[in-house]
Design a protein around this motif. Structure first.
Motif, PDB file in Angstrom:
ATOM      1  N   ASP A  11       1.133  -1.235   0.331  1.00 26.68           N
ATOM      2  CA  ASP A  11       0.036  -0.111  -0.341  1.00 26.68           C
ATOM      3  C   ASP A  11       1.018   1.412  -0.004  1.00 26.68           C
ATOM      4  O   ASP A  11       1.795   1.308   1.221  1.00 26.68           O
ATOM      5  CB  ASP A  11      -0.976   0.016   1.403  1.00 26.68           C
ATOM      6  N   PRO A  12       1.128   2.034  -0.832  1.00 26.82           N
ATOM      7  CA  PRO A  12       1.846   2.942  -1.251  1.00 26.82           C
ATOM      8  C   PRO A  12       1.470   4.274   0.195  1.00 26.82           C
ATOM      9  O   PRO A  12       2.392   5.105  -0.086  1.00 26.82           O
ATOM     10  CB  PRO A  12       1.537   3.174  -2.092  1.00 26.82           C
ATOM     11  N   TRP A  13       0.691   4.110   0.505  1.00 24.31           N
ATOM     12  CA  TRP A  13       0.505   4.603   1.771  1.00 24.31           C
ATOM     13  C   TRP A  13       0.667   4.156   3.232  1.00 24.31           C
ATOM     14  O   TRP A  13       0.516   5.174   3.975  1.00 24.31           O
ATOM     15  CB  TRP A  13      -1.542   5.187   1.712  1.00 24.31           C
ATOM     16  N   LEU A  14       1.249   3.349   3.105  1.00 19.06           N
ATOM     17  CA  LEU A  14       1.476   3.084   4.413  1.00 19.06           C
ATOM     18  C   LEU A  14       3.310   2.381   4.964  1.00 19.06           C
ATOM     19  O   LEU A  14       4.033   2.453   3.574  1.00 19.06           O
ATOM     20  CB  LEU A  14       1.119   1.754   4.425  1.00 19.06           C
ATOM     21  N   GLY A  18      -0.440  -1.895   8.854  1.00 16.41           N
ATOM     22  CA  GLY A  18      -2.152  -0.912   8.286  1.00 16.41           C
ATOM     23  C   GLY A  18      -2.453  -0.445   9.479  1.00 16.41           C
ATOM     24  O   GLY A  18      -3.484   0.189   9.467  1.00 16.41           O
TER      25      GLY A  18
END
Length: 107
Positions: free
Chosen positions: A54-57, A63
């Motif tokens: 996940d590019p946001w984690l 997560g």
């Protein structure tokens, strides 16, 4: 890590070393026996096998809330997202009196 371990053992065997049954961790350089190679990939907190990217984690994170017990043992769990390294110390403080009763301290 699995490929690193297999390649390390194979390289030692290729060079003719008789005790070619160990490999070194690429991060800490601790030596492990060949059979101690990890067989599954877990996120940092250990809740998820093969965490999806996940590019946001943080990479290798699931997560979710970490949930590991805080050290030293205080009965509380880590509340930050799945993270590398040790958990931070417990943020909760308690006001208590010293033995003589004159002063109150936040512990």
């Amino acid at each position: 890590i699995q490929k690193w371990a297999r390649d390390g053992v194979a390289l030692l065997q290729l060079h003719g070393e008789e005790e070619a049954d160990s490999w070194c961790c690429p991060k800490c350089r601790k030596e492990y026996l060949a059979w101690q190679c990890p067989t599954r990939y877990l996120c940092f907190c250990g809740k998820e096998i093969d965490p999806r990217f996940d590019p946001w984690l943080v990479p290798h994170s699931c997560g979710q809330t970490c949930g590991r017990p805080l050290q030293p043992e205080c009965g509380h769990l880590c509340t930050i997202l799945c993270h590398p390294g040790p958990c931070p110390p417990c943020p909760q403080t308690v006001r208590t009196s010293c033995y003589c009763g004159r002063a109150q301290l936040a512990v």
